[in-house]
Write a protein that holds these residues in place. Structure first.
Motif, short mmCIF file in Angstrom:
data_model
loop_
_atom_site.label_atom_id
_atom_site.label_comp_id
_atom_site.label_asym_id
_atom_site.label_seq_id
_atom_site.Cartn_x
_atom_site.Cartn_y
_atom_site.Cartn_z
N ALA A 343 56.43 105.23 132.20
CA ALA A 343 56.16 105.80 133.53
C ALA A 343 54.70 106.22 133.66
CB ALA A 343 57.08 107.01 133.77
N ALA A 344 54.13 106.73 132.57
CA ALA A 344 52.72 107.13 132.60
C ALA A 344 51.81 105.92 132.81
CB ALA A 344 52.36 107.84 131.30
N PHE A 345 52.15 104.78 132.20
CA PHE A 345 51.36 103.57 132.42
C PHE A 345 51.39 103.17 133.90
CE2 PHE A 345 51.85 102.53 127.77
CZ PHE A 345 50.50 102.51 127.49
N GLU A 346 52.55 103.28 134.50
CA GLU A 346 52.64 102.94 135.92
C GLU A 346 51.76 103.86 136.75
OE1 GLU A 346 56.58 102.68 137.48
OE2 GLU A 346 57.33 101.45 135.84
N LYS A 347 51.77 105.14 136.44
CA LYS A 347 50.96 106.09 137.20
C LYS A 347 49.46 105.82 137.01
CE LYS A 347 50.53 111.07 138.09
NZ LYS A 347 49.07 111.08 138.22
N VAL A 348 49.05 105.60 135.77
CA VAL A 348 47.63 105.35 135.50
C VAL A 348 47.18 104.05 136.14
CG1 VAL A 348 45.96 104.85 133.68
CG2 VAL A 348 47.58 106.74 133.39
N ARG A 349 48.01 103.03 136.05
CA ARG A 349 47.62 101.74 136.65
C ARG A 349 47.52 101.84 138.17
NH1 ARG A 349 49.97 98.42 132.02
NH2 ARG A 349 48.14 97.20 131.41
N GLY A 350 48.25 102.77 138.76
CA GLY A 350 48.14 102.98 140.19
C GLY A 350 46.82 103.62 140.61
#
Length: 850
Positions: A343-350
């Motif tokens: 989930a953190a990867f998704e947030k950072v990539r956003g």
């Protein structure tokens, strides 16, 4: 599987099934039984998951000869048993479960405590025995789905299974009893005479590993609490040996409760408050020895508010703070933590591609130039764009910090500590997001990135306590008639010039030490990792550090770093990086420029060419694992990484064979994939430089392994390099003397221990080093003669922890005290002595002063 592990369950299953499927097919063809063993707790869930996938595979779904081991000493044993029963019923074909107590109690207990994780095993023998009996009942109650094998030498556990089976009306010989060859022979004969089904097992394979297995079993069976020892060697009465462990547990709980009640009613101790009661591991009869330790009321209240802040080690609460302990690493064997990371990867990539300004005082400064931060695994993915500081911006940042100095130095140390610990709290709350950003911007694999965040938190917590110790004046001599105070005070503006390889941890460590001591800072991060540095500056300001006391100045060395070093208003320079740059900074800082009224304090950490000695009696399994971690973790991009391995001639061939095969199992890939062990290097220049060293290695040594990155990784365009091992490298070879900062390993053969030590010490760098040996005499000699800042015995030489292994080198590896140690913050302060004559016309008025 051990190389992949629970951090990547799907990849682990795919890799394992490639090798296991032919074995399973052959077993099915021959009608043989396949038992999946259970090792340490970290692999438990993964092992169960793989076993279930095998059992659900259409090819093996109806195969009845599949089995798995379950360890009763795990606190999760009952829950695991219930899940296994439910799954087996759904499968439709029974499975066999070998129920054991568990063989790694010491390891599981010590490992969990060192990591700061909950201890996964029962900590008293009667608790494990009671768990064993509960799980035995569960399996026998579900005999239609699970076929039980009781693997124990404990007569009570065996009798319990026999009695339950008979009471439940199960067919004769429904339970199999398993005993180790050569142990408990009378017990085995008695079971056979009673008509029970008995299996005798013994290790099969190479002699030395087999002997090690037998020795471990022997130690278990002769330990103080062992049933065999107490029953056969010490003649304990049958009544005591055969007591119900659940009843023993109940009696122990009653005693603990009564002791706690009595302690609560007792008068307060010298430290205030009621004493706390803790129990030692109980004997077989449940008798306990209580340990009384006084705990002050404010500590109890703080513990209730923030239980995670307590634990670990320390002499006690310091200035209202709990004892220091390291921030626990994330346990990625827990599915919830893996989900949080995804989930953190998704947030950072956003948030990729954003722009970040300079932070100078309370201004957000945009610049004409910019720095594009790339993902090393996939360079066309831009993490962010930051402003690009020039000399005039450096001058403005120093001026802003200087203007903030008086206010920040005048802030009470307790308030500075509170603010810094607010920053640590924010990091804890955002640890997955910060780790994901580090993984993408810096190229660190999951565990390495997580460790970067926890180390940053540790630095703040450790240095906060150091500052509180230094913040109180020390009364010298204590003689009547005068008062002498020895005080530590801030120095002034600190230029923090940080590296890219620990983009949050080292930047936080150097800056938090400066800040908590009362010095304003200018953060000059490495140009390769400016975005995570911006996040740190944001966290500091959000936590309460005044704007001028934290300034963010991303830029290139000559444009931003050099002006900071040369500024007459900079009092402290904290630098981590290459030896060449560090020595240049030392020369430049020594120049006193117009308007400068102080000598600059320079703290440098400048790299290593670190060696590990493999003694001829070393445990090769441990040695190979330690070398792999030390040399190839994070692609060797640590100043502490091993780049020279010195092996005594008698064990050389055996060690090299294992090292090469183990290295082949390491996975090279993009940093965001959880199974990646070796990620790309930081940038193209580093990639090209390392490739030149590998080319040189073919000339200076003998290449035994050059493992290329897989094509799928190369297709991403990232900065991947091969893993390279060269043997028979001369000690004066370039690859044996220069810091490569990549996954390139030079192996040297030593004729004896004298030569091994001589080779190890023959380096300009003296940062880390280590030895794998079982010889107390040689270990002691290496302690004295292997001269490095951090020396490790029978473990990897990377991964130092704040407060446990303060980090820093000798020789040309750096200057100053070791980071994360008791003296580090002293480098950011200067001392003053104030003396007051208190004698007034023959009378002294300082009798009660301090």
């Amino acid at each position: 599987v051990s190389r992949l592990g629970p951090i990547a369950p799907d990849a682990s299953y795919r890799a394992l099934m490639e090798r296991l499927r032919p074995i399973l097919r052959l077993a099915k063809e021959k009608g043989a039984h396949i038992q999946i063993d259970m090792e340490d707790y970290s692999l438990k869930d993964l092992t169960f998951d793989i076993f279930r996938r095998i059992g659900e595979d259409p090819e093996f779904k109806d195969y009845p000869n599949l089995g798995i081991v379950l360890q009763a000493y795990l606190r999760s044993a009952e829950e695991d048993a219930r899940k296994l029963i439910e799954w087996a019923k759904g499968r439709g074909t029974p499975v066999k479960v070998r129920l054991v107590k568990g063989a790694y109690w010491d390891y599981e207990t010590v490992h969990a405590r060192l990591e700061g994780w909950p201890v996964p095993v029962w900590e008293r023998k009667y608790e494990s025995d009671a768990s064993y009996e509960r799980v035995t009942r569960l399996f026998l109650e579900n005999h239609d789905a699970v076929r039980l094998a009781v693997a124990s030498h404990n007569i009570r556990s065996i009798a319990h299974a026999m009695a339950l089976s008979e009471a439940m009306g199960l067919p004769p010989r429904s339970v199999e009893f398993q005993v180790l060859y050569g142990m408990a022979t009378p017990l085995r004969r008695a079971l056979v005479d009673m008509g029970q089904r008995v299996r005798v097992y013994t290790p099969y394979g190479e002699l030395i590993p087999g002997m090690a297995y037998l020795v471990r079993r022997l130690l278990e069976n002769t330990s103080n609490q062992s049933f065999l020892r107490q029953g056969f060697a010490e003649g304990e009465s049958p009544e005591k040996l055969l007591r119900n462990p659940a009843a023993v547990a109940g009696e122990a709980q009653d005693r603990t409760r009564q002791a706690a009640e009595a302690a609560a009613e007792a008068p307060a101790g010298a430290a205030g408050g009621a004493p706390a009661v803790t129990g030692s591991p109980d004997a077989l009869d449940g008798s306990a020895v209580s340990v009384i330790s006084p705990v002050a009321p404010h500590v109890q209240e703080a513990l209730a508010r923030d239980p995670l802040a307590y634990g670990g080690w320390g002499s006690g609460p310091e200035f209202g703070l709990p004892p220091y302990r390291n921030e626990p690493h994330t346990d990625f064997s827990i599915a919830e933590n893996r989900e949080k990371m995804h989930a953190a990867f998704e947030k950072v990539r956003g948030e990729l591609g954003r722009r970040y300004p300079l932070l100078i005082g309370d201004e957000r400064v945009e610049t004409e130039g910019e720095i594009a931060s790339e993902n090393p695994s996939k360079p066309d993915e831009i993490i962010g764009y930051t402003a690009r500081a020039l000399p005039e911006h450096a001058e403005r940042a120093v001026a802003a910090a200087k203007a903030a100095f008086d206010e920040w130095r005048g802030t009470p140390v307790e308030r500075r500590v509170e603010i810094l610990r607010n920053a640590a709290r924010i990091m804890r709350e955002r640890r997955f997001e910060l780790a994901a950003l580090i993984t993408l911007e810096n190229g660190k694999p999951w565990r390495e990135a997580d460790g970067d965040v926890t180390e940053a938190i540790d630095f703040i917590e450790w240095y906060s306590r150091s500052a509180l110790r230094l913040g109180k004046p020390t009364r010298m001599a204590g003689l009547t008639g005068e008062i002498n105070h020895y005080m530590y005070e801030p120095r002034g503006v600190a230029a923090i010039i940080a590296p890219w390889n620990f983009p949050l941890a080292i930047l936080t460590g150097m800056s938090s030490a400066a800040l908590v001591a009362g010095n304003p800072v200018v953060l000059k991060p490495a140009e390769q990792t400016p975005v995570i540095a911006y996040k740190l500056a944001e966290i500091y300001r959000e936590a309460g550090v005044p704007a001028g006391a934290v300034n963010y100045l991303p830029g290139y060395g000559q444009e931003a770093g050099a002006p900071l070093v040369a500024s007459p208003d900079v009092a402290i320079i904290a630098f981590t990086g290459s030896q060449a740059v560090g020595l240049h900074i030392l020369r430049e800082a020594a120049v006193v420029r117009p308007g400068q009224r102080h000598i600059k304090q320079v703290i440098t950490e400048m790299g290593g060419k670190n060696a590990i000695i493999i003694d001829d009696d070393a445990d090769l399994d441990e040695a190979v694992a330690g070398v792999l971690h030390s040399a190839f973790g994070y692609a060797g991009q640590k100043c502490s990484a091993a780049s020279r391995i010195i092996v005594l001639k008698n064990i050389y061939d055996a060690f090299m064979e294992r090292l090469v095969e183990a290295t082949k199992s390491l996975i090279i890939g993009p940093s965001w994939e959880p199974e990646t062990y070796v990620s790309p290097v930081i940038e193209r220049e580093a990639q090209e430089r390392i490739m030149r060293y590998i080319e040189l290695g073919h000339k200076e040594g003998k290449p035994v392994l050059v493992q290329e990155p897989p094509e799928r990784a190369k297709a991403l365009g990232g900065y991947y390099v091969p893993l390279a091992i060269f043997e028979d490298v001369p000690r004066d070879a370039t690859i044996a003397r220069e810091e490569i900062f990549g996954p390139v390993l030079s192996v040297m053969r030593a004729k004896d221990f004298d030569e091994a030590l001589d080779i190890a010490n023959d380096s300009d760098y003296k940062l880390t080093g280590g030895i794998f040996s079982r010889s107390p005499a040689r270990i002691e000699r290496a302690r004295k003669e292997f001269l490095v800042g951090n020396f490790y015995i029978n473990r990897k030489i990377t991964g130092s922890l704040v407060g446990r292994q303060p980090f820093g080198g000798l020789g040309l590896s750096g200057t100053g005290f070791q980071a994360g140690g008791p003296d580090y913050v002293k480098q950011f302060v200067q001392t003053r002595v104030i003396t007051e004559n208190t004698l007034r016309r023959g009378f002294a008025d300082d009798m009660a002063q301090s």
